[in-house]
Design a protein around this motif. Structure first.
Motif, PDB file in Angstrom:
ATOM      1  N   GLY A  50      -7.475   8.402 -16.406  1.00  0.00           N
ATOM      2  CA  GLY A  50      -7.901   7.085 -16.852  1.00  0.00           C
ATOM      3  C   GLY A  50      -8.334   6.136 -15.755  1.00  0.00           C
ATOM      4  O   GLY A  50      -8.830   5.055 -16.039  1.00  0.00           O
ATOM      5  N   HIS A  51      -8.164   6.516 -14.502  1.00  0.00           N
ATOM      6  CA  HIS A  51      -8.451   5.574 -13.420  1.00  0.00           C
ATOM      7  C   HIS A  51      -9.915   5.497 -12.990  1.00  0.00           C
ATOM      8  O   HIS A  51     -10.358   4.494 -12.457  1.00  0.00           O
ATOM      9  CB  HIS A  51      -7.601   5.904 -12.179  1.00  0.00           C
ATOM     10  CG  HIS A  51      -6.167   5.508 -12.339  1.00  0.00           C
ATOM     11  ND1 HIS A  51      -5.324   5.317 -11.272  1.00  0.00           N
ATOM     12  CD2 HIS A  51      -5.431   5.263 -13.455  1.00  0.00           C
ATOM     13  CE1 HIS A  51      -4.115   4.973 -11.720  1.00  0.00           C
ATOM     14  NE2 HIS A  51      -4.157   4.948 -13.040  1.00  0.00           N
ATOM     15  N   ASN A  52     -10.667   6.579 -13.194  1.00  0.00           N
ATOM     16  CA  ASN A  52     -11.997   6.607 -12.563  1.00  0.00           C
ATOM     17  C   ASN A  52     -12.973   5.579 -13.123  1.00  0.00           C
ATOM     18  O   ASN A  52     -13.955   5.234 -12.463  1.00  0.00           O
ATOM     19  CB  ASN A  52     -12.586   8.019 -12.600  1.00  0.00           C
ATOM     20  CG  ASN A  52     -13.211   8.363 -13.933  1.00  0.00           C
ATOM     21  OD1 ASN A  52     -14.366   8.058 -14.185  1.00  0.00           O
ATOM     22  ND2 ASN A  52     -12.433   8.983 -14.812  1.00  0.00           N
ATOM     23  N   LEU A  80     -12.504   2.487 -13.384  1.00  0.00           N
ATOM     24  CA  LEU A  80     -12.456   1.354 -12.449  1.00  0.00           C
ATOM     25  C   LEU A  80     -12.474   1.811 -11.003  1.00  0.00           C
ATOM     26  O   LEU A  80     -13.058   1.163 -10.142  1.00  0.00           O
ATOM     27  CB  LEU A  80     -11.169   0.538 -12.676  1.00  0.00           C
ATOM     28  CG  LEU A  80     -11.110  -0.349 -13.903  1.00  0.00           C
ATOM     29  CD1 LEU A  80      -9.722  -0.968 -14.035  1.00  0.00           C
ATOM     30  CD2 LEU A  80     -12.155  -1.453 -13.804  1.00  0.00           C
ATOM     31  N   MET A  81     -11.810   2.928 -10.758  1.00  0.00           N
ATOM     32  CA  MET A  81     -11.632   3.362  -9.366  1.00  0.00           C
ATOM     33  C   MET A  81     -12.688   4.370  -8.955  1.00  0.00           C
ATOM     34  O   MET A  81     -12.478   5.589  -8.982  1.00  0.00           O
ATOM     35  CB  MET A  81     -10.227   3.932  -9.161  1.00  0.00           C
ATOM     36  CG  MET A  81      -9.133   2.916  -9.447  1.00  0.00           C
ATOM     37  SD  MET A  81      -7.485   3.509  -8.999  1.00  0.00           S
ATOM     38  CE  MET A  81      -7.547   3.407  -7.207  1.00  0.00           C
ATOM     39  N   ARG A  82     -13.819   3.863  -8.586  1.00  0.00           N
ATOM     40  CA  ARG A  82     -14.913   4.689  -8.087  1.00  0.00           C
ATOM     41  C   ARG A  82     -15.794   3.853  -7.169  1.00  0.00           C
ATOM     42  O   ARG A  82     -15.794   2.623  -7.240  1.00  0.00           O
ATOM     43  CB  ARG A  82     -15.753   5.254  -9.234  1.00  0.00           C
ATOM     44  CG  ARG A  82     -16.370   4.175 -10.109  1.00  0.00           C
ATOM     45  CD  ARG A  82     -17.374   4.737 -11.081  1.00  0.00           C
ATOM     46  NE  ARG A  82     -16.775   5.530 -12.144  1.00  0.00           N
ATOM     47  CZ  ARG A  82     -17.466   6.179 -13.077  1.00  0.00           C
ATOM     48  NH1 ARG A  82     -18.798   6.129 -13.052  1.00  0.00           N
ATOM     49  NH2 ARG A  82     -16.875   6.870 -14.036  1.00  0.00           N
ATOM     50  N   MET A 132       1.368   5.015 -11.427  1.00  0.00           N
ATOM     51  CA  MET A 132       0.141   4.386 -10.909  1.00  0.00           C
ATOM     52  C   MET A 132      -0.295   5.107  -9.633  1.00  0.00           C
ATOM     53  O   MET A 132      -0.559   4.488  -8.617  1.00  0.00           O
ATOM     54  CB  MET A 132       0.424   2.888 -10.652  1.00  0.00           C
ATOM     55  CG  MET A 132      -0.737   2.012 -10.200  1.00  0.00           C
ATOM     56  SD  MET A 132      -2.228   2.021 -11.196  1.00  0.00           S
ATOM     57  CE  MET A 132      -1.703   1.088 -12.641  1.00  0.00           C
ATOM     58  N   GLY A 133      -0.337   6.419  -9.710  1.00  0.00           N
ATOM     59  CA  GLY A 133      -0.749   7.183  -8.535  1.00  0.00           C
ATOM     60  C   GLY A 133      -2.237   7.048  -8.271  1.00  0.00           C
ATOM     61  O   GLY A 133      -3.026   6.838  -9.203  1.00  0.00           O
ATOM     62  N   HIS A 134      -2.605   7.147  -7.014  1.00  0.00           N
ATOM     63  CA  HIS A 134      -4.023   7.121  -6.634  1.00  0.00           C
ATOM     64  C   HIS A 134      -4.322   8.238  -5.643  1.00  0.00           C
ATOM     65  O   HIS A 134      -3.492   8.566  -4.796  1.00  0.00           O
ATOM     66  CB  HIS A 134      -4.401   5.796  -5.969  1.00  0.00           C
ATOM     67  CG  HIS A 134      -4.168   4.589  -6.816  1.00  0.00           C
ATOM     68  ND1 HIS A 134      -4.597   4.502  -8.122  1.00  0.00           N
ATOM     69  CD2 HIS A 134      -3.550   3.414  -6.545  1.00  0.00           C
ATOM     70  CE1 HIS A 134      -4.255   3.318  -8.608  1.00  0.00           C
ATOM     71  NE2 HIS A 134      -3.619   2.647  -7.675  1.00  0.00           N
ATOM     72  N   ASN A 135      -5.504   8.775  -5.773  1.00  0.00           N
ATOM     73  CA  ASN A 135      -6.003   9.664  -4.738  1.00  0.00           C
ATOM     74  C   ASN A 135      -7.421   9.232  -4.401  1.00  0.00           C
ATOM     75  O   ASN A 135      -7.922   8.230  -4.933  1.00  0.00           O
ATOM     76  CB  ASN A 135      -5.934  11.147  -5.172  1.00  0.00           C
ATOM     77  CG  ASN A 135      -6.784  11.452  -6.384  1.00  0.00           C
ATOM     78  OD1 ASN A 135      -7.511  10.595  -6.895  1.00  0.00           O
ATOM     79  ND2 ASN A 135      -6.689  12.673  -6.881  1.00  0.00           N
ATOM     80  N   LEU A 170     -13.810   8.825  -6.171  1.00  0.00           N
ATOM     81  CA  LEU A 170     -13.094   8.355  -7.355  1.00  0.00           C
ATOM     82  C   LEU A 170     -11.625   8.681  -7.232  1.00  0.00           C
ATOM     83  O   LEU A 170     -11.222   9.491  -6.392  1.00  0.00           O
ATOM     84  CB  LEU A 170     -13.649   9.009  -8.624  1.00  0.00           C
ATOM     85  CG  LEU A 170     -13.360  10.500  -8.801  1.00  0.00           C
ATOM     86  CD1 LEU A 170     -13.283  10.839 -10.283  1.00  0.00           C
ATOM     87  CD2 LEU A 170     -14.427  11.350  -8.131  1.00  0.00           C
ATOM     88  N   CYS A 171     -10.836   8.040  -8.088  1.00  0.00           N
ATOM     89  CA  CYS A 171      -9.440   8.401  -8.249  1.00  0.00           C
ATOM     90  C   CYS A 171      -9.377   9.231  -9.522  1.00  0.00           C
ATOM     91  O   CYS A 171      -9.858   8.799 -10.577  1.00  0.00           O
ATOM     92  CB  CYS A 171      -8.568   7.157  -8.379  1.00  0.00           C
ATOM     93  SG  CYS A 171      -6.849   7.547  -8.801  1.00  0.00           S
ATOM     94  N   THR A 172      -8.789  10.431  -9.430  1.00  0.00           N
ATOM     95  CA  THR A 172      -8.758  11.317 -10.595  1.00  0.00           C
ATOM     96  C   THR A 172      -7.449  11.217 -11.385  1.00  0.00           C
ATOM     97  O   THR A 172      -7.216  12.020 -12.287  1.00  0.00           O
ATOM     98  CB  THR A 172      -9.014  12.790 -10.197  1.00  0.00           C
ATOM     99  OG1 THR A 172      -8.041  13.190  -9.229  1.00  0.00           O
ATOM    100  CG2 THR A 172     -10.413  12.967  -9.627  1.00  0.00           C
TER     101      THR A 172
HETATM  102 CU    CU Z   1      -5.764   5.762  -9.299  1.00  0.00          CU
END
Ligand code: CU
Length: 157
Positions: free
Chosen positions: A145-147, A149-151, A73-76, A140-142
């Motif tokens: 699959g995260h972007n 939701l994560m934007r 579940m990494g995020h950037n 965004l989170c790259t």
């Molecule tokens: Cu993420």
């Protein structure tokens, strides 16, 4: 009369450090430092970040409030011109965790942090020289699959 004068003097004394802080360059720079948090539910806590166009440099600090490791579940935090969002996410997916899910040398990436896992923090400081006041920017989170939701929107100006 005297106690009242003392009270007024005390209030003025208490207030002056606060007034000094308001007028100091440090307070102005604070507007150029923004923070955002990602969690184990694949979400950022903010849909928008805003900094004034007077910021010559911006510092973005990313916290991960979860417990899951970066591999799961990494995020950037990646800054792009909004029309580039999907292409940058796709290119980042192929770059892998070792490259923080950012394709090396990708000119569409305006700034980015490394990938963090639960409990970790990363920050990036970047010049705003290449940004246009009022421009259409997104973050965004790259992580794959995260972007979706994560934007969010990055307002500069
Ligand atoms: Cu993420």
């Amino acid at each position: 009369m005297k106690p009242i004068q003392n009270t007024v003097a005390a209030v003025v004394l208490l207030m002056s450090p606060a007034l000094l802080l308001l007028g100091s360059p440090a307070a102005a720079a604070d507007a150029c430092n923004v923070e955002i948090t990602g969690n184990d539910s694949m979400q950022y806590d903010k849909k928008e970040l805003a900094v004034p166009a007077s910021c010559k440099e911006v510092k973005v600090t990313l916290h991960h409030s979860g417990k899951l490791p970066a591999a799961a579940m990494g995020h950037n935090w990646v800054l792009v011109s909004t029309p580039d969002l999907t292409a940058v996410a796709t290119a980042g997916m192929g770059a892998g965790l070792a490259s923080d899910y950012v394709q090396p040398g990708d000119k569409r990436v305006l700034a980015h942090t490394k990938v963090v896992g639960g409990g970790q923090t990363a920050s990036v400081t970047f010049s705003t020289a290449g940004l246009k006041a009022g421009g259409d920017y997104s973050y965004l989170c790259t992580f794959p699959g995260h972007n979706a939701l994560m934007r969010g929107k990055f307002k500069f100006g």
